[in-house]
Scaffold this active site. Structure first.
Site, PDB file in Angstrom:
ATOM      1  N   GLY A   1     -14.788  44.525   5.401  1.00  8.21           N
ATOM      2  CA  GLY A   1     -14.018  43.380   4.903  1.00  8.21           C
ATOM      3  C   GLY A   1     -14.483  42.140   5.622  1.00  8.21           C
ATOM      4  NE  ARG A   2     -12.696  41.483  11.688  1.00  3.71           N
ATOM      5  CZ  ARG A   2     -11.411  41.197  11.950  1.00  3.71           C
ATOM      6  NH1 ARG A   2     -11.040  39.955  12.118  1.00  3.71           N
ATOM      7  NH2 ARG A   2     -10.522  42.165  12.055  1.00  3.71           N
TER       8      ARG A   2
ATOM      9  CB  CYS B   1       9.099  23.868  13.159  1.00  2.00           C
ATOM     10  SG  CYS B   1       9.313  22.180  12.730  1.00  2.00           S
TER      11      CYS B   1
ATOM     12  CD  GLU C   1     -12.533  51.946   2.978  1.00  4.72           C
ATOM     13  OE1 GLU C   1     -12.081  52.674   2.101  1.00  4.72           O
ATOM     14  OE2 GLU C   1     -11.964  51.784   4.083  1.00  4.72           O
TER      15      GLU C   1
ATOM     16  NE  ARG D   1      -7.956  37.401  12.283  1.00  2.46           N
ATOM     17  CZ  ARG D   1      -8.695  37.413  13.365  1.00  2.46           C
ATOM     18  NH1 ARG D   1      -9.212  36.290  13.824  1.00  2.46           N
ATOM     19  NH2 ARG D   1      -8.970  38.550  13.971  1.00  2.46           N
TER      20      ARG D   1
ATOM     21  N   GLY E   1     -14.679  47.719   9.716  1.00  2.00           N
ATOM     22  CA  GLY E   1     -14.472  47.390  11.127  1.00  2.00           C
ATOM     23  C   GLY E   1     -15.652  46.753  11.817  1.00  2.00           C
TER      24      GLY E   1
ATOM     25  CE1 TYR F   1      -8.059  41.829   6.864  1.00  2.00           C
ATOM     26  CE2 TYR F   1      -9.951  41.377   8.259  1.00  2.00           C
ATOM     27  CZ  TYR F   1      -9.252  42.222   7.413  1.00  2.00           C
ATOM     28  OH  TYR F   1      -9.762  43.463   7.128  1.00  2.00           O
TER      29      TYR F   1
HETATM   30  N1  LLP Z   1     -10.729  50.038   5.572  1.00  2.00           N
HETATM   31  C1  LLP Z   1      -9.491  50.253   6.041  1.00  2.00           C
HETATM   32  C2  LLP Z   1      -8.833  51.523   5.762  1.00  2.00           C
HETATM   33  C3  LLP Z   1      -8.838  49.283   6.793  1.00  2.00           C
HETATM   34  O1  LLP Z   1      -7.639  49.517   7.282  1.00  2.00           O
HETATM   35  C4  LLP Z   1      -9.498  48.043   7.053  1.00  2.00           C
HETATM   36  C5  LLP Z   1      -8.841  46.992   7.808  1.00  2.00           C
HETATM   37  C6  LLP Z   1     -10.791  47.854   6.534  1.00  2.00           C
HETATM   38  C7  LLP Z   1     -11.373  48.885   5.803  1.00  2.00           C
HETATM   39  C8  LLP Z   1     -11.557  46.595   6.730  1.00  2.00           C
HETATM   40  O2  LLP Z   1     -11.793  46.329   8.077  1.00  2.00           O
HETATM   41  P1  LLP Z   1     -12.752  45.113   8.478  1.00  2.00           P
HETATM   42  O3  LLP Z   1     -14.145  45.464   8.067  1.00  2.00           O
HETATM   43  O4  LLP Z   1     -12.276  43.893   7.788  1.00  2.00           O
HETATM   44  O5  LLP Z   1     -12.597  45.013   9.957  1.00  2.00           O
HETATM   45  N2  LLP Z   1      -5.490  41.321  10.017  1.00  2.00           N
HETATM   46  C9  LLP Z   1      -6.392  41.774  11.060  1.00  2.00           C
HETATM   47  C10 LLP Z   1      -7.309  42.848  10.560  1.00  2.00           C
HETATM   48  C11 LLP Z   1      -6.582  44.044  10.048  1.00  2.00           C
HETATM   49  C12 LLP Z   1      -7.541  45.062   9.504  1.00  2.00           C
HETATM   50  C13 LLP Z   1      -6.817  46.105   8.785  1.00  2.00           C
HETATM   51  N3  LLP Z   1      -7.654  47.087   8.185  1.00  2.00           N
HETATM   52  C14 LLP Z   1      -7.179  40.592  11.590  1.00  2.00           C
HETATM   53  O6  LLP Z   1      -6.942  39.480  11.142  1.00  2.00           O
HETATM   54  O7  LLP Z   1      -8.005  40.756  12.465  1.00  2.00           O
END
Ligand code: LLP
Length: 443
Positions: free
Chosen positions: A292-293, A361, A290, A330, A248, A390
């Site tokens: 991701g982004r 479209c 964890e 997004r 997050g 994403y």
């Molecule tokens: N761990 C868990 C359990 C999660 O649900 C998520 C993201 C992450 C880690 C990674 O979060 P990050 O570091 O990437 O923020 N599609 C949406 C984001 C959905 C995130 C879902 N879970 C977007 O495009 O903003």
């Protein structure tokens, strides 16, 4: 447009990423094209690893592969010593195909199917993050059947709501994910899971949301989880070996976004753990996160070719590119904002304000509203920054638009890591029932 990582404007006035001129990348690979700055991902990965090493705690940094799951990314993550979080058989398969070490894979999700569980058990992955009571029973039964003992964390919702877009908050009580601490279900789940003969309960997991710019939410989550750990220790005599605090961590999409440094997030978490977990067990728990982004988001740039435009005097000028919501949903889904520049005329001053439309479209297929650019011409290249997370992973074939190619760039070298979809790919899984065969249809 803010220039992330190795992005710069070269002597020709072109946007260059990883030492590769984007005008040349367009010639070689076509557009739309996802360009990924490999160096920036590695740098971010090292920032996480270094920050945790500095804390002195035992840790794992698991890349949340939902942000961008392709084989080359899994390999990169492995090389940097990270673990990997998967949430489906598809992400698990991708990791396995890349030869990612199974023991460093964590499997998430609120509805893992029996087939997915079987695949993960057979692969001997490192840990399941168990989300609900059904899964505790199912996993116990399937592990017993295979005579395996499975390491698990229980996903708990600490009741912390992150300051973020409402669609992507997951830490609050009213959530489809996990066991709630507040209503007692987390405690009940611990009790139940700890009694299962084929489950080895390592600890708990919490994820409070995404694109978070402050440390307070993480600090509160650590405190709540520690309070819960204390209760579990007192009432059941169990200590958590592992506490996973999720992902997050925010990134800078546009001016005005104010993410913290990776080290600041990590320090807030590790300091919180040292403060609040002291004395609960003999040792502090191992801490997992964890991201991701924050590992991949800023490293991605999408390159488009400008096609048509439509000037509505006194209203606005639409400029359409050869992609849109099919490669970046997004803005349509979350009203997310992006910055962009003309990659082939990156030095020229702004001369007009335009809005960037996709080619799908759907009126909602708008990438950016009111963007200042030099006078835009058909054939110009538009680079949209910060599309590494994403975007490819949420891309679709809406309108049967083919998904773009992905290239990794580094030190002047570009390597294709995902081929552009072909027309054949579009119909690969289509079948026409024999009874509809034109020759057999009778009038
Ligand atoms: N761990 C868990 C359990 C999660 O649900 C998520 C993201 C992450 C880690 C990674 O979060 P990050 O570091 O990437 O923020 N599609 C949406 C984001 C959905 C995130 C879902 N879970 C977007 O495009 O903003």
């Amino acid at each position: 447009m803010y220039l992330h990582g190795t992005s710069k404007i070269n002597a020709l006035g072109h946007l260059e990423i990883g030492g590769c001129d984007t005008v040349e990348l367009k010639k070689e690979y076509g557009t739309p094209l996802y360009i990924v700055d490999e160096h920036l991902i590695r740098q971010r990965a090292r920032e996480y690893m270094d920050a945790f090493k500095a804390s002195g705690l035992t840790f794992q940094v698991a890349y949340a592969s939902k942000a961008f799951s392709v084989k080359a990314m899994c390999t990169l993550v492995e090389q940097e010593g990270l673990s990997l979080d998967v949430v489906s058989d598809g992400e698990l398969y991708t990791a396995m195909q890349a030869g990612f070490p199974a023991e460093r894979i964590h499997f998430h999700g609120n509805n893992k199917t029996p087939d997915e569980i079987e695949m993960a058990l057979d692969a001997k992955i490192g840990c399941f993050v168990v989300d609900n009571f059904t899964e505790i029973h199912l996993l116990q039964a399937m592990a017993a059947e295979k005579n395996q003992t499975v390491k698990i964390l229980l996903r708990i919702t600490p009741g912390v709501e992150a300051h973020t877009h409402e669609y992507i908050s997951t830490g609050q009580t009213d959530s489809k994910f996990g066991f709630d601490i507040g209503n007692g279900s987390a405690f009940e789940a611990i009790e139940l899971a700890s009694k299962q003969s084929h489950l080895q309960l390592l600890g708990v997991h919490s994820h409070i949301g995404s694109q978070i710019f402050e440390v307070e939410g993480f600090q509160m989550a650590v405190e709540r989880v520690a309070g819960f750990a204390r209760e579990v220790k007192e009432k059941l005599g169990l200590t958590f070996q592992v506490v996973n605090l999720g992902g997050g961590f925010g990134i800078r999409y546009v001016e005005g976004d104010t993410p913290l440094e990776v080290s600041q997030y990590v320090k807030a978490i590790t300091d919180g753990v040292k403060n609040h977990f002291a004395g609960i067990g003999e040792e502090l728990p191992e801490i997992w996160v964890e991201p991701g982004r924050s590992l991949v988001g800023e490293a991605g740039t999408t390159l488009y070719t400008v096609g048509t435009s439509k000037d509505i005097p006194g209203v606005r000028k639409y400029v359409a590119v050869d992609g849109g919501m099919s490669d970046n949903p997004r803005p349509a889904l979350y009203e997310s904002q992006y910055e962009a520049m003309l990659a082939n005329r990156a030095n020229e001053p702004a001369a007009e304000t335009v809005s960037i439309a996709g080619k799908a479209c759907e009126s909602g297929d708008m990438l950016i509203w009111d963007l200042a650019l030099p006078k835009v011409e058909t054939g110009d290249l538009l680079a949209v920054a910060c599309t590494g997370a994403y975007n490819y992973s949420m891309a679709s074939n809406y309108n049967r638009i083919r998904r773009p190619a992905v290239v990794f760039v580094q030190d002047g070298q570009s390597d294709l890591v995902v081929r552009r979809e072909s027309h054949e790919d579009i119909v690969r899984n289509d079948l026409i029932p024999a009874r509809m065969n034109k020759q057999t249809v009778t009038s």
